[in-house]
Design a protein around this motif. Structure first.
Motif, PDB file in Angstrom:
ATOM      1  N   CYS A 101       7.768  19.533 -29.159  1.00  0.00           N
ATOM      2  CA  CYS A 101       8.467  20.647 -29.797  1.00  0.00           C
ATOM      3  C   CYS A 101       8.729  21.778 -28.830  1.00  0.00           C
ATOM      4  N   CYS A 102       7.849  21.917 -27.881  1.00  0.00           N
ATOM      5  CA  CYS A 102       7.975  23.067 -27.001  1.00  0.00           C
ATOM      6  C   CYS A 102       7.169  22.853 -25.721  1.00  0.00           C
ATOM      7  N   PRO A 103       7.595  23.477 -24.641  1.00  0.00           N
ATOM      8  CA  PRO A 103       6.846  23.343 -23.388  1.00  0.00           C
ATOM      9  C   PRO A 103       5.545  24.140 -23.462  1.00  0.00           C
ATOM     10  N   PRO A 104       4.625  23.893 -22.537  1.00  0.00           N
ATOM     11  CA  PRO A 104       3.383  24.668 -22.529  1.00  0.00           C
ATOM     12  C   PRO A 104       3.682  26.168 -22.501  1.00  0.00           C
ATOM     13  N   MET A 105       2.902  26.936 -23.231  1.00  0.00           N
ATOM     14  CA  MET A 105       3.172  28.369 -23.308  1.00  0.00           C
ATOM     15  C   MET A 105       2.912  29.074 -21.983  1.00  0.00           C
ATOM     16  N   ALA A 106       2.240  28.413 -21.047  1.00  0.00           N
ATOM     17  CA  ALA A 106       2.065  28.982 -19.714  1.00  0.00           C
ATOM     18  C   ALA A 106       3.360  28.878 -18.902  1.00  0.00           C
ATOM     19  N   GLU A 107       4.291  28.054 -19.366  1.00  0.00           N
ATOM     20  CA  GLU A 107       5.562  27.865 -18.667  1.00  0.00           C
ATOM     21  C   GLU A 107       6.714  28.614 -19.316  1.00  0.00           C
ATOM     22  N   GLN A 108       6.629  28.794 -20.634  1.00  0.00           N
ATOM     23  CA  GLN A 108       7.738  29.407 -21.351  1.00  0.00           C
ATOM     24  C   GLN A 108       7.212  30.137 -22.571  1.00  0.00           C
ATOM     25  N   ARG A 109       7.811  31.266 -22.844  1.00  0.00           N
ATOM     26  CA  ARG A 109       7.415  32.058 -24.009  1.00  0.00           C
ATOM     27  C   ARG A 109       7.649  31.270 -25.293  1.00  0.00           C
ATOM     28  N   LEU A 110       6.706  31.359 -26.209  1.00  0.00           N
ATOM     29  CA  LEU A 110       6.766  30.665 -27.487  1.00  0.00           C
ATOM     30  C   LEU A 110       7.616  31.481 -28.460  1.00  0.00           C
ATOM     31  N   PRO A 111       8.690  30.896 -29.004  1.00  0.00           N
ATOM     32  CA  PRO A 111       9.514  31.628 -29.971  1.00  0.00           C
ATOM     33  C   PRO A 111       8.719  31.955 -31.241  1.00  0.00           C
ATOM     34  N   ALA A 112       9.063  33.038 -31.883  1.00  0.00           N
ATOM     35  CA  ALA A 112       8.361  33.489 -33.090  1.00  0.00           C
ATOM     36  C   ALA A 112       8.367  32.427 -34.181  1.00  0.00           C
ATOM     37  N   GLN A 113       9.485  31.750 -34.366  1.00  0.00           N
ATOM     38  CA  GLN A 113       9.577  30.733 -35.417  1.00  0.00           C
ATOM     39  C   GLN A 113       8.633  29.567 -35.127  1.00  0.00           C
ATOM     40  N   THR A 114       8.535  29.157 -33.877  1.00  0.00           N
ATOM     41  CA  THR A 114       7.626  28.074 -33.498  1.00  0.00           C
ATOM     42  C   THR A 114       6.180  28.523 -33.683  1.00  0.00           C
ATOM     43  N   ALA A 115       5.885  29.753 -33.306  1.00  0.00           N
ATOM     44  CA  ALA A 115       4.532  30.295 -33.477  1.00  0.00           C
ATOM     45  C   ALA A 115       4.134  30.286 -34.952  1.00  0.00           C
ATOM     46  N   ALA A 116       5.078  30.610 -35.830  1.00  0.00           N
ATOM     47  CA  ALA A 116       4.790  30.623 -37.264  1.00  0.00           C
ATOM     48  C   ALA A 116       4.474  29.218 -37.783  1.00  0.00           C
ATOM     49  N   VAL A 117       5.112  28.181 -37.208  1.00  0.00           N
ATOM     50  CA  VAL A 117       4.855  26.804 -37.613  1.00  0.00           C
ATOM     51  C   VAL A 117       3.498  26.334 -37.085  1.00  0.00           C
ATOM     52  N   LEU A 118       3.165  26.749 -35.858  1.00  0.00           N
ATOM     53  CA  LEU A 118       1.940  26.290 -35.213  1.00  0.00           C
ATOM     54  C   LEU A 118       0.678  27.023 -35.672  1.00  0.00           C
ATOM     55  N   ALA A 119       0.813  28.264 -36.060  1.00  0.00           N
ATOM     56  CA  ALA A 119      -0.344  29.099 -36.379  1.00  0.00           C
ATOM     57  C   ALA A 119      -1.278  28.496 -37.434  1.00  0.00           C
ATOM     58  N   PRO A 120      -0.785  27.899 -38.521  1.00  0.00           N
ATOM     59  CA  PRO A 120      -1.721  27.328 -39.503  1.00  0.00           C
ATOM     60  C   PRO A 120      -2.614  26.230 -38.919  1.00  0.00           C
ATOM     61  N   ALA A 121      -2.087  25.443 -37.987  1.00  0.00           N
ATOM     62  CA  ALA A 121      -2.903  24.386 -37.384  1.00  0.00           C
ATOM     63  C   ALA A 121      -4.015  25.001 -36.538  1.00  0.00           C
ATOM     64  N   PHE A 122      -3.670  25.988 -35.732  1.00  0.00           N
ATOM     65  CA  PHE A 122      -4.699  26.637 -34.919  1.00  0.00           C
ATOM     66  C   PHE A 122      -5.695  27.393 -35.795  1.00  0.00           C
TER      67      PHE A 122
END
Length: 125
Positions: free
Chosen positions: A19-40
């Protein structure tokens, strides 16, 4: 009517790409962060992290709730709550077989989360 929770899908099944490259390589878009946050967030609880570890490392790729519950000094309903959180976060799948529920990790999702946290080693020169 099914009470199946929505399933977290981070992989573009057509492209087979993360879905997305490592966050150390590229900023995580807000929409992607919202999808990922419940898992974390689901993994942020010590009991759920232990449950996830037990499920992910289960021989044969799945484990019965009857084998998970005795590992904790918690009531059955409390374990069920934690398992529901993991399922709703898209981290595990479950199947009911007679009176028992069997859980298995969604390996693709776990790989996606791990890949997001990947940090490359600095070049040594």
């Amino acid at each position: 009517m099914s009470k199946q929770a929505p399933v977290l899908t981070l992989i573009d099944l057509n492209a087979g790409e993360p879905c997305c490259p490592p966050m150390a390589e590229q900023r995580l878009p807000a929409q992607t962060a919202a999808v990922l946050a419940p898992a974390f967030k689901a993994l942020g609880d010590p009991v759920r992290l232990q449950l996830m570890s037990m499920i992910a490392s289960a021989e044969g790729g799945e484990i019965c709730v009857c084998d998970l519950t005795p590992a904790f000094d918690l009531s059955g309903p409390t374990i069920s709550h934690h398992l529901r959180v993991l399922r709703e976060a898209g981290l595990v799948d479950s199947d009911r077989r007679a009176t028992w529920v069997y859980y298995r990790a969604r390996a693709g999702v776990l790989r996606q989360l791990a890949g997001l946290l990947t940090v490359a080693e600095p070049a040594r020169g």
